[in-house]
Design an enzyme around this catalytic site. Structure first.
Site, PDB file in Angstrom:
ATOM      1  N   PHE A  40       0.805  -1.225   0.000  1.00 27.09           N
ATOM      2  CA  PHE A  40       0.000   0.000   0.000  1.00 27.09           C
ATOM      3  C   PHE A  40       0.837   1.274   0.000  1.00 27.09           C
ATOM      4  O   PHE A  40       0.429   2.296  -0.507  1.00 27.09           O
ATOM      5  CB  PHE A  40      -0.903   0.042   1.236  1.00 27.09           C
ATOM      6  CG  PHE A  40      -1.732  -1.183   1.383  1.00 27.09           C
ATOM      7  CD1 PHE A  40      -2.778  -1.421   0.512  1.00 27.09           C
ATOM      8  CD2 PHE A  40      -1.468  -2.109   2.382  1.00 27.09           C
ATOM      9  CE1 PHE A  40      -3.551  -2.562   0.629  1.00 27.09           C
ATOM     10  CE2 PHE A  40      -2.232  -3.252   2.509  1.00 27.09           C
ATOM     11  CZ  PHE A  40      -3.274  -3.480   1.630  1.00 27.09           C
ATOM     12  N   ARG A  41       2.005   1.200   0.620  1.00 26.49           N
ATOM     13  CA  ARG A  41       2.778   2.427   0.788  1.00 26.49           C
ATOM     14  C   ARG A  41       3.726   2.710  -0.373  1.00 26.49           C
ATOM     15  O   ARG A  41       4.317   3.758  -0.443  1.00 26.49           O
ATOM     16  CB  ARG A  41       3.606   2.350   2.081  1.00 26.49           C
ATOM     17  CG  ARG A  41       2.763   2.466   3.319  1.00 26.49           C
ATOM     18  CD  ARG A  41       3.642   2.554   4.544  1.00 26.49           C
ATOM     19  NE  ARG A  41       2.873   2.810   5.742  1.00 26.49           N
ATOM     20  CZ  ARG A  41       2.263   1.899   6.466  1.00 26.49           C
ATOM     21  NH1 ARG A  41       2.330   0.633   6.098  1.00 26.49           N
ATOM     22  NH2 ARG A  41       1.590   2.228   7.546  1.00 26.49           N
ATOM     23  N   GLN A 106       3.550  -6.190  10.505  1.00 24.38           N
ATOM     24  CA  GLN A 106       2.915  -4.916  10.163  1.00 24.38           C
ATOM     25  C   GLN A 106       1.758  -5.173   9.200  1.00 24.38           C
ATOM     26  O   GLN A 106       1.057  -4.247   8.824  1.00 24.38           O
ATOM     27  CB  GLN A 106       3.934  -4.010   9.457  1.00 24.38           C
ATOM     28  CG  GLN A 106       5.100  -3.600  10.326  1.00 24.38           C
ATOM     29  CD  GLN A 106       6.108  -2.781   9.515  1.00 24.38           C
ATOM     30  OE1 GLN A 106       6.790  -3.292   8.633  1.00 24.38           O
ATOM     31  NE2 GLN A 106       6.205  -1.509   9.808  1.00 24.38           N
ATOM     32  N   ILE A 108      -1.787  -6.758   7.577  1.00 21.31           N
ATOM     33  CA  ILE A 108      -3.169  -6.870   8.074  1.00 21.31           C
ATOM     34  C   ILE A 108      -3.908  -7.984   7.340  1.00 21.31           C
ATOM     35  O   ILE A 108      -5.125  -8.066   7.390  1.00 21.31           O
ATOM     36  CB  ILE A 108      -3.904  -5.527   7.858  1.00 21.31           C
ATOM     37  CG1 ILE A 108      -3.854  -5.096   6.374  1.00 21.31           C
ATOM     38  CG2 ILE A 108      -3.292  -4.422   8.735  1.00 21.31           C
ATOM     39  CD1 ILE A 108      -4.656  -3.836   6.057  1.00 21.31           C
ATOM     40  N   HIS A 126      -0.636  -3.469  13.179  1.00 22.04           N
ATOM     41  CA  HIS A 126      -1.601  -2.623  12.470  1.00 22.04           C
ATOM     42  C   HIS A 126      -2.972  -3.271  12.371  1.00 22.04           C
ATOM     43  O   HIS A 126      -3.806  -2.833  11.589  1.00 22.04           O
ATOM     44  CB  HIS A 126      -1.077  -2.267  11.070  1.00 22.04           C
ATOM     45  CG  HIS A 126       0.194  -1.473  11.102  1.00 22.04           C
ATOM     46  ND1 HIS A 126       1.051  -1.367  10.035  1.00 22.04           N
ATOM     47  CD2 HIS A 126       0.771  -0.749  12.096  1.00 22.04           C
ATOM     48  CE1 HIS A 126       2.097  -0.613  10.353  1.00 22.04           C
ATOM     49  NE2 HIS A 126       1.956  -0.236  11.613  1.00 22.04           N
ATOM     50  N   CYS A 137     -18.052  -1.704  21.786  1.00 20.41           N
ATOM     51  CA  CYS A 137     -18.175  -2.894  22.646  1.00 20.41           C
ATOM     52  C   CYS A 137     -17.243  -4.026  22.209  1.00 20.41           C
ATOM     53  O   CYS A 137     -17.215  -5.081  22.831  1.00 20.41           O
ATOM     54  CB  CYS A 137     -19.620  -3.386  22.680  1.00 20.41           C
ATOM     55  SG  CYS A 137     -20.150  -4.198  21.164  1.00 20.41           S
ATOM     56  N   ASN A 225      15.262  -8.129   2.496  1.00 23.93           N
ATOM     57  CA  ASN A 225      14.409  -7.152   1.825  1.00 23.93           C
ATOM     58  C   ASN A 225      14.959  -6.896   0.436  1.00 23.93           C
ATOM     59  O   ASN A 225      16.158  -7.018   0.209  1.00 23.93           O
ATOM     60  CB  ASN A 225      14.391  -5.842   2.646  1.00 23.93           C
ATOM     61  CG  ASN A 225      13.222  -4.946   2.297  1.00 23.93           C
ATOM     62  OD1 ASN A 225      12.090  -5.423   2.152  1.00 23.93           O
ATOM     63  ND2 ASN A 225      13.472  -3.661   2.150  1.00 23.93           N
ATOM     64  N   ASP A 242      14.570 -11.527  -3.521  1.00 27.54           N
ATOM     65  CA  ASP A 242      13.169 -11.882  -3.468  1.00 27.54           C
ATOM     66  C   ASP A 242      12.925 -12.747  -2.224  1.00 27.54           C
ATOM     67  O   ASP A 242      13.583 -13.768  -2.030  1.00 27.54           O
ATOM     68  CB  ASP A 242      12.813 -12.657  -4.736  1.00 27.54           C
ATOM     69  CG  ASP A 242      11.377 -13.095  -4.732  1.00 27.54           C
ATOM     70  OD1 ASP A 242      10.519 -12.256  -5.042  1.00 27.54           O
ATOM     71  OD2 ASP A 242      11.109 -14.271  -4.379  1.00 27.54           O
ATOM     72  N   ILE A 243      12.003 -12.330  -1.389  1.00 28.24           N
ATOM     73  CA  ILE A 243      11.805 -12.997  -0.095  1.00 28.24           C
ATOM     74  C   ILE A 243      11.416 -14.465  -0.252  1.00 28.24           C
ATOM     75  O   ILE A 243      11.935 -15.338   0.453  1.00 28.24           O
ATOM     76  CB  ILE A 243      10.760 -12.221   0.733  1.00 28.24           C
ATOM     77  CG1 ILE A 243      11.395 -10.906   1.171  1.00 28.24           C
ATOM     78  CG2 ILE A 243      10.278 -13.014   1.938  1.00 28.24           C
ATOM     79  CD1 ILE A 243      10.412  -9.830   1.472  1.00 28.24           C
TER      80      ILE A 243
END
Ligand SMILES: [Zn+2]
Length: 253
Positions: A40-41, A106, A108, A126, A137, A225, A242-243
């Site tokens: 996203f970033r 980090q 989601i 996050h 509630c 990374n 590449d991870i």
């Protein structure tokens, strides 16, 4: 030290994994890109195209809540189809071997849970976008339920039976960091002997402080990374690649 190539990285990682008793993986967006979850970033990412909806706006306006849910449903094609990648599976393998007391993420996207790590052993800094909760509630709501109500109400975000607002279980811009996950991440990073930062540029504070925390308490620090990170200089091993490829040799079935 930056690994010269994938083979030497794998050899060095194997040594470190073998001698470590408490490995704490810390994962960012880079581990999930091969699963089809966009970063996203990154430039061109969703948050650079749409102005983020800040938490205050979400609380203040029905329109912001409607728009927030419209965006979430538009993202469903990514999140509902995503499966754990090779990085998630390698971490799950180390976890099954009893080497990982907890995973800090980090992300989601719920993919560590999907790979077999118990939800109670995952610290989500996050939050989680695959379900929703009432802000008053804390009652849990499934997204399918929210989607049906939203559609039935002419694209109007539904409220909880208690009158509270229902929001994905994520931490929004402008929302304070959750205390319990922050405390647990702090403890995990202080008490590990190997801190494994994977797919994070390590620039977002306070999350970027955990690798430093680990290092200051005597742990070895490994950074995997694609791009350089702010902490490369203090790492014991840096793998730029590449991870999925880097971690694939550590998947056990
Ligand atoms: Zn409620």
């Amino acid at each position: 030290m930056i690994a010269d190539d994938l083979d030497s990285a794998a050899r060095r990682l194997r040594e470190l994994f073998e001698r470590s008793e408490a490995i704490v993986p810390f994962t960012g967006a880079g581990i999930s890109t091969e699963c089809g979850i966009p970063d996203f970033r990154s430039p061109g990412g969703i948050w650079t195209k749409n102005q983020p909806i800040y938490f205050d706006e979400f609380l203040a306006s029905q329109e912001a809540r409607d728009e927030s849910w419209r965006r979430r449903f538009a993202m469903d094609e990514y999140f509902s189809k995503a499966k754990p990648g090779r990085g998630h599976r390698a971490i799950a393998s180390l976890y099954r071997a009893g080497k990982v007391p907890g995973v800090i993420t980090q992300n989601i996207d719920n993919l560590h849970q999907a790979s077999g790590v118990a939800a109670t052993d995952i610290v989500e800094l996050h939050g989680n976008t695959t379900y929703a909760t009432c802000l008053d509630c804390a009652r849990r709501y499934e997204l399918q339920w929210v989607k049906e109500k939203y559609a039935a109400g002419a694209n109007c975000a539904p409220d909880c039976t208690c009158g509270g607002f229902i929001k994905t279980a994520t931490i929004s811009f402008g929302q304070s960091m959750p205390e319990d996950p922050m405390r647990r991440a702090d403890e995990l990073s202080k008490n590990c002997d190997l801190f494994l930062a994977i797919g994070s540029s390590l620039v977002v504070w306070p999350a970027a402080g955990f690798p430093l925390n680990a290092k200051q308490n005597g742990a070895a620090l490994v950074i995997i990374n694609r791009e350089p990170t702010d902490h490369d200089a203090i790492a014991d091993l840096v793998v730029r690649g590449d991870i999925g490829e880097v971690l694939a040799p550590f998947i056990s079935h």
